[in-house]
Motif scaffolding. Structure first.
Motif, mmCIF file in Angstrom:
data_model
loop_
_atom_site.group_PDB
_atom_site.id
_atom_site.type_symbol
_atom_site.label_atom_id
_atom_site.label_comp_id
_atom_site.label_asym_id
_atom_site.label_seq_id
_atom_site.Cartn_x
_atom_site.Cartn_y
_atom_site.Cartn_z
ATOM 1 N N ALA A 240 -4.962 14.304 6.560
ATOM 2 C CA ALA A 240 -3.903 13.824 7.000
ATOM 3 C C ALA A 240 -4.405 12.679 7.934
ATOM 4 O O ALA A 240 -5.463 12.904 8.637
ATOM 5 N N GLY A 241 -3.472 11.551 8.043
ATOM 6 C CA GLY A 241 -3.772 10.666 9.170
ATOM 7 C C GLY A 241 -2.601 10.483 10.280
ATOM 8 O O GLY A 241 -2.167 11.666 10.528
ATOM 9 N N GLY A 242 -2.182 9.414 10.537
ATOM 10 C CA GLY A 242 -1.465 9.382 11.614
ATOM 11 C C GLY A 242 0.151 9.201 11.336
ATOM 12 O O GLY A 242 0.295 9.132 9.979
ATOM 13 N N PHE A 243 1.086 9.527 11.953
ATOM 14 C CA PHE A 243 2.544 9.489 11.730
ATOM 15 C C PHE A 243 3.240 8.301 12.341
ATOM 16 O O PHE A 243 3.261 8.288 13.622
ATOM 17 N N GLY A 244 4.008 7.564 11.867
ATOM 18 C CA GLY A 244 4.591 6.524 12.322
ATOM 19 C C GLY A 244 5.804 5.743 11.143
ATOM 20 O O GLY A 244 5.708 5.848 9.900
ATOM 21 N N GLY A 246 8.373 6.626 10.172
ATOM 22 C CA GLY A 246 8.927 7.711 9.394
ATOM 23 C C GLY A 246 8.092 7.848 8.024
ATOM 24 O O GLY A 246 8.584 8.464 7.033
ATOM 25 N N ALA A 247 6.670 8.091 8.193
ATOM 26 C CA ALA A 247 5.966 8.163 7.069
ATOM 27 C C ALA A 247 4.629 8.672 7.766
ATOM 28 O O ALA A 247 4.126 8.477 8.785
ATOM 29 N N LEU A 248 3.874 9.737 6.923
ATOM 30 C CA LEU A 248 2.754 10.335 7.342
ATOM 31 C C LEU A 248 1.579 9.444 6.535
ATOM 32 O O LEU A 248 1.820 9.438 5.093
ATOM 33 N N SER A 249 0.676 9.158 6.930
ATOM 34 C CA SER A 249 -0.490 8.415 6.087
ATOM 35 C C SER A 249 -1.605 9.387 5.528
ATOM 36 O O SER A 249 -1.955 10.523 6.674
#
Length: 464
Positions: A240-244, A246-249
């Protein structure tokens, strides 16, 4: 400043702390219990075991009605269901309040003085508690540390807003349209499955190559198949990466970047002992990695300072903490006790449920001195009669070839959590296969699968 002196001071009112308090009171020990915030019952009762099982139960009921909509199921038809999650949460909160009151009554009956406030230790036997009515200094002859654990936060996915922990997931006011769960362990799967039953689109991101990586593949396969059948997206071997916006990278197993739409991101990557913020560093106790180091009496390196529950290491399970808390109280009262269980059974309340006690296949891999026997729930009448026989569930027995001593027990299937105490009891008593085979098991029950698995290990199962 008010000052108190007591025989026993307990920090933390979770399953380890309050059980220790009740037992201390029963044994006539003057006891003060400091409740630092979660409420009586701690994480398990307030924001963990109990409320999560309530939400899981409600989700299963909703799913049952949803199955009856349209063409129906089992001859039952119904209108399409709707859910007001805020009312479900209100019902769940009512259960928690009832149990809180029950714990409070038990502590009062045991004459335990409960102080609500945050404790900070100045030395190993003295702490200052900030309460609504002002600070109190408490000095004790014995101190029991039962501060529990807390959710692990990822630095690139800090809790807040639409990034939530299991605590917030149990108190949402509406079912999220799209829920992404980071972490494919038992907490994430339990809640992810519940929200999928309630109608959310669910995706699970797990770093390992499969879900529930601490369990063997045969146990987790039925859960994996349920997720696939119900349209849950699985991103295994992914980071998982960051969230912004309305989506999670995430980064997939193949190293490709991907963006997953999410209304809520539930982070369940584990729990850690709550060791900061209350002066542990001033107590002079030895540590074992992130945990407080204890011996087989739950004694720390500081005389008359004890630690129980999640603070002491794996397995971080409520029933372990309760057993340790009860034991420590009896040691303080002069009894000779040791914490040396044969097993501490664990349950995943997934769909289907998983139970494990004692040694598993991975623990005995390569050994030729053991017997492994599996009996499918599909051959059990009770399982078929309650729609619990078609999901690949089974009971497994692992035993010694030479003396038939049972070494491990596992099960996967609907409602198999109720077999966990029988599994633990047989292991704790040192049962052999003949002991289980010789018990007349009630028909029709799921427990018959345990009987049949033991018979099969002896070479003469009846129903397969």
């Amino acid at each position: 400043m008010q000052q108190l002196k007591t025989k026993v001071l307990i920090i933390g009112a979770g399953t380890g702390g309050y059980v220790a308090g009740i037992r201390c009171g029963q044994l006539g020990l003057e006891t003060v219990l400091v409740d630092g915030g979660d409420g009586l019952g701690g994480t398990c009762l307030n924001v963990g075991c109990i409320p999560s099982k309530a939400i899981i139960h409600a989700a299963s009921k909703y799913e049952t009605v949803a199955k009856a909509a349209g063409d129906g199921t089992l001859g039952i038809t119904a209108s399409a269901p709707a859910i007001d999650l805020s009312k479900t949460v209100e019902w769940k909160d009512g259960i928690v309040r009832k149990l809180n009151s029950g714990v409070a009554a038990l502590l009062k009956k045991a004459k335990v003085k409960v102080i609500k406030g945050w404790a900070t230790f100045q030395d190993a036997k003295t702490c200052r508690v900030e309460t609504e009515d002002g600070p109190i200094t408490i000095t004790a002859e014995h101190v029991i540390l039962a501060t529990g654990s807390e959710a692990v936060e990822l630095p690139f996915l800090p809790f807040g807003g639409d990034v939530i922990s299991s605590t917030e997931a149990l108190s949402l006011d509406a079912v999220p349209g799209k829920l992404v769960v980071v972490g494919g362990g038992y907490i994430g799967l339990e809640l992810g499955i519940a929200y999928r039953k309630l109608g959310a689109e669910v995706a699970i991101v797990e770093m390992a190559d499969r879900i529930l990586p601490l369990y063997d593949k045969a146990l987790t396969d039925p859960v994996h198949k349920w997720l696939e059948r119900h349209g849950v997206q699985l991103f295994l071997g992914a980071r998982a990466g960051g969230f912004g916006d309305g989506a999670l990278s995430i980064t997939t197993k193949d190293g490709e970047p991907l963006s997953i739409p999410a209304d809520k991101v539930l982070v369940t990557v584990g729990r850690k002992p709550r060791t900061t913020g209350w002066g542990l560093e001033n107590m002079g106790v030895a540590m074992a990695g992130p945990f407080v180091k204890v011996d087989d009496r739950c004694a720390t390196s500081m005389k008359n300072v004890w630690a129980v529950g999640d603070l002491t290491g794996e397995p971080m399970l409520a029933h372990k903490g309760s057993a340790q808390g009860e034991m420590v109280a009896e040691i303080i009262a002069g009894k000779d006790r040791r914490f040396d269980p044969v097993t501490i059974a664990a349950v995943c309340f997934t769909e289907p449920e998983i139970v494990s006690a004692g040694l598993g296949p991975l623990d005995v891999e390569g050994r030729d001195d053991v017997i492994q026997s599996v009996f499918p729930l599909a051959a059990i009448g009770r399982a078929l009669a309650i729609e619990a026989g078609e999901d690949g569930g089974f009971v497994r027995v692992i035993a010694s070839k030479t003396d038939h001593r049972i070494l491990g027990l596992q099960a996967v299937g609907q409602h198999v959590a109720e077999l966990s105490n029988s599994f633990a009891q047989m292991l704790e008593m040192g049962a052999v296969l003949e002991d289980v085979a010789g018990v007349i098991h009630v028909h029709p029950t799921l427990g018959e699968a345990f009987h049949e698995a033991s018979l099969r290990a002896l070479g003469h199962a009846i129903h397969i």
